[in-house]
Enzyme design. Structure first.
Site, PDB file in Angstrom:
ATOM      1  N   ASN A   7       0.848  -1.198   0.000  1.00  0.00           N
ATOM      2  CA  ASN A   7       0.000   0.000   0.000  1.00  0.00           C
ATOM      3  C   ASN A   7       0.885   1.250   0.000  1.00  0.00           C
ATOM      4  OD1 ASN A   7      -1.446   2.292   1.056  1.00  0.00           O
ATOM      5  ND2 ASN A   7      -3.097   0.905   1.596  1.00  0.00           N
ATOM      6  N   ASP A   9      -0.153   4.525  -0.128  1.00  0.00           N
ATOM      7  CA  ASP A   9      -0.853   5.775   0.231  1.00  0.00           C
ATOM      8  C   ASP A   9       0.048   6.784   0.946  1.00  0.00           C
ATOM      9  OD1 ASP A   9      -3.121   4.538  -0.716  1.00  0.00           O
ATOM     10  OD2 ASP A   9      -4.007   4.183   1.249  1.00  0.00           O
ATOM     11  N   HIS A  10       0.903   6.277   1.847  1.00  0.00           N
ATOM     12  CA  HIS A  10       1.712   7.203   2.660  1.00  0.00           C
ATOM     13  C   HIS A  10       2.671   8.039   1.810  1.00  0.00           C
ATOM     14  CE1 HIS A  10       0.046   5.758   6.251  1.00  0.00           C
ATOM     15  NE2 HIS A  10       1.112   5.328   6.894  1.00  0.00           N
ATOM     16  N   ARG A  18       2.779  19.090   1.226  1.00  0.00           N
ATOM     17  CA  ARG A  18       3.237  20.344   0.632  1.00  0.00           C
ATOM     18  C   ARG A  18       2.517  20.674  -0.669  1.00  0.00           C
ATOM     19  NH1 ARG A  18       8.143  22.438   2.779  1.00  0.00           N
ATOM     20  NH2 ARG A  18       7.806  22.158   4.995  1.00  0.00           N
ATOM     21  N   HIS A  43      -5.633   3.637  -1.868  1.00  0.00           N
ATOM     22  CA  HIS A  43      -6.967   3.982  -1.375  1.00  0.00           C
ATOM     23  C   HIS A  43      -7.332   5.365  -1.896  1.00  0.00           C
ATOM     24  CE1 HIS A  43      -9.679   4.212   2.515  1.00  0.00           C
ATOM     25  NE2 HIS A  43     -10.317   4.567   1.428  1.00  0.00           N
ATOM     26  N   ARG A  45      -9.546   8.020  -1.338  1.00  0.00           N
ATOM     27  CA  ARG A  45     -10.513   8.454  -0.327  1.00  0.00           C
ATOM     28  C   ARG A  45     -11.373   9.576  -0.886  1.00  0.00           C
ATOM     29  NH1 ARG A  45      -8.852   6.580   5.134  1.00  0.00           N
ATOM     30  NH2 ARG A  45     -10.629   7.768   5.846  1.00  0.00           N
ATOM     31  N   ARG A  49      -7.285  12.882   0.489  1.00  0.00           N
ATOM     32  CA  ARG A  49      -6.212  13.374   1.369  1.00  0.00           C
ATOM     33  C   ARG A  49      -4.835  12.854   0.953  1.00  0.00           C
ATOM     34  NH1 ARG A  49      -7.297  10.054   6.952  1.00  0.00           N
ATOM     35  NH2 ARG A  49      -9.358  10.921   6.714  1.00  0.00           N
ATOM     36  N   HIS A  50      -4.777  11.743   0.225  1.00  0.00           N
ATOM     37  CA  HIS A  50      -3.461  11.291  -0.249  1.00  0.00           C
ATOM     38  C   HIS A  50      -3.487  10.938  -1.738  1.00  0.00           C
ATOM     39  CE1 HIS A  50      -5.297   7.523   1.034  1.00  0.00           C
ATOM     40  NE2 HIS A  50      -5.013   7.691   2.307  1.00  0.00           N
ATOM     41  N   GLU A  70      -8.594   0.325  -2.873  1.00  0.00           N
ATOM     42  CA  GLU A  70      -9.463   0.393  -1.702  1.00  0.00           C
ATOM     43  C   GLU A  70     -10.368   1.608  -1.861  1.00  0.00           C
ATOM     44  OE1 GLU A  70      -6.902   0.808   1.638  1.00  0.00           O
ATOM     45  OE2 GLU A  70      -6.059  -1.184   1.429  1.00  0.00           O
ATOM     46  N   THR A 100      -6.862   6.331   9.907  1.00  0.00           N
ATOM     47  CA  THR A 100      -6.785   5.242   8.935  1.00  0.00           C
ATOM     48  C   THR A 100      -8.064   4.426   9.079  1.00  0.00           C
ATOM     49  OG1 THR A 100      -5.500   3.304   8.228  1.00  0.00           O
ATOM     50  CG2 THR A 100      -5.528   3.761  10.575  1.00  0.00           C
ATOM     51  N   THR A 101      -8.257   3.433   8.231  1.00  0.00           N
ATOM     52  CA  THR A 101      -9.471   2.623   8.299  1.00  0.00           C
ATOM     53  C   THR A 101      -9.493   1.902   9.645  1.00  0.00           C
ATOM     54  OG1 THR A 101      -8.990   2.220   5.983  1.00  0.00           O
ATOM     55  CG2 THR A 101     -10.844   1.043   6.917  1.00  0.00           C
ATOM     56  N   GLU A 151     -11.134  -9.430   2.915  1.00  0.00           N
ATOM     57  CA  GLU A 151      -9.850  -9.090   3.536  1.00  0.00           C
ATOM     58  C   GLU A 151     -10.133  -8.984   5.025  1.00  0.00           C
ATOM     59  OE1 GLU A 151      -7.300  -6.086   1.801  1.00  0.00           O
ATOM     60  OE2 GLU A 151      -6.507  -5.556   3.777  1.00  0.00           O
ATOM     61  N   HIS A 191      -3.763  -4.841   7.620  1.00  0.00           N
ATOM     62  CA  HIS A 191      -3.883  -3.717   8.557  1.00  0.00           C
ATOM     63  C   HIS A 191      -3.017  -3.936   9.793  1.00  0.00           C
ATOM     64  CE1 HIS A 191      -5.361  -0.101  10.395  1.00  0.00           C
ATOM     65  NE2 HIS A 191      -5.899   0.196   9.238  1.00  0.00           N
ATOM     66  N   GLY A 192      -2.078  -3.016   9.966  1.00  0.00           N
ATOM     67  CA  GLY A 192      -1.236  -3.045  11.159  1.00  0.00           C
ATOM     68  C   GLY A 192      -0.138  -4.105  11.114  1.00  0.00           C
ATOM     69  N   GLY A 213       1.033  -1.451   4.382  1.00  0.00           N
ATOM     70  CA  GLY A 213       1.410  -0.099   3.988  1.00  0.00           C
ATOM     71  C   GLY A 213       2.373   0.556   4.949  1.00  0.00           C
ATOM     72  N   HIS A 214       1.851   0.967   6.103  1.00  0.00           N
ATOM     73  CA  HIS A 214       2.601   1.837   7.011  1.00  0.00           C
ATOM     74  C   HIS A 214       4.014   1.338   7.316  1.00  0.00           C
ATOM     75  CE1 HIS A 214       3.084   4.839  10.184  1.00  0.00           C
ATOM     76  NE2 HIS A 214       3.734   3.885  10.814  1.00  0.00           N
TER      77      HIS A 214
END
Ligand code: PXP
Length: 238
Positions: A7, A9-10, A18, A43, A45, A49-50, A70, A100-101, A151, A191-192, A213-214
């Protein structure tokens, strides 16, 4: 051995901090692919936002591995998904104020809306996965709506505060996963998940895909995207 969906997204989150053109999630997707990612997850959204619409379109044209989009079960985003044509859409709950979700989709409560989205997406040859908690009634509902995959949300496992809790959550994921597969649903999880906790989830029987992702992007900041993905891929395939 589960496939690894990365993922990205980040990467777009840093760019949007910026409102500039860098770092480009399109580059991140290419480097993830070079590092051995089996899929790119992103994702779109509602508040953008990203990830932006442009990212989706350019990544669709440039990435060769599976694209997993997503999204919330909303009409306008569904139209974009049908137009772009990812291999898979994962329907997720979305709240504007969340970081996050936060939890799985409630398939029982939102049945009518979700079934319409599944029909629209499948008519466009897009497979549909539902992001749900490892809960038997949610899995039954997903199968009842003809979803292709679920998922299972691994957040409770990731947040476990001790070994005992972690083992309990692993059992819950394993049992729920077996139930989903018995109903003919493809089994994804995410997730996580991190470099420390992924191994046991990757060993759950029948897991087809892990979306992470993260933790990967956090490591990529230090060691580079390609290496971060390669290291996660090794753990997932071990
Ligand atoms: N799967 C789903 C459905 C998600 O919404 C997310 C977060 O965007 C992930 C996986 C990845 O979670 P994490 O960033 O914690 O690895």
């Amino acid at each position: 051995m589960p496939a690894l969906g990365v993922n990205i997204d980040h990467v777009a989150t840093i760019r949007q901090a910026r409102l500039t053109i860098e770092p480009d999630p399109v580059w991140a997707a290419a480097l993830a692919e070079l590092g051995g990612a089996d899929g790119i997850t992103l994702h779109l959204r509602e508040d953008r936002r990203h990830i932006q619409d442009r990212d989706l379109r350019v990544i669709r044209e440039t990435v060769q591995v599976k694209m997993n989009l997503e999204m919330a079960a909303e009409e306008d985003i569904t139209a974009i998904a049908v137009d772009v044509g990812p291999e898979q859409v994962c329907l997720v709950p979305e709240r504007r104020e969340e970081v996050t979700t936060e939890g799985g989709l409630d398939v029982l409560t939102h049945r009518d809306r979700i079934v319409r989205r599944i029909e629209q997406l499948q008519a466009a040859n897009i497979e549909v996965s539902l992001f749900i908690d490892p809960d038997r009634s949610q899995i039954d509902a997903a199968q009842g709506l003809d979803a292709d995959a679920v998922e299972l949300h691994t957040g409770r496992y990731a947040d476990a505060e001790n070994d005992e809790e972690m083992q309990q959550e692993l059992v819950a994921l394993t049992t729920a996963g077996e139930h989903a597969r018995n109903l003919g649903l493809r089994l994804n999880m995410g997730h996580g998940l991190t470099y420390r906790n992924v191994r046991q989830v990757a060993q759950i029987p029948g897991v087809s895909e892990l979306n992470i992702g993260h933790s990967i992007i956090a490591r990529a900041v230090m060691v580079g995207m390609e290496r971060a993905v390669r290291e996660m891929k090794q753990l997932v395939s071990a």
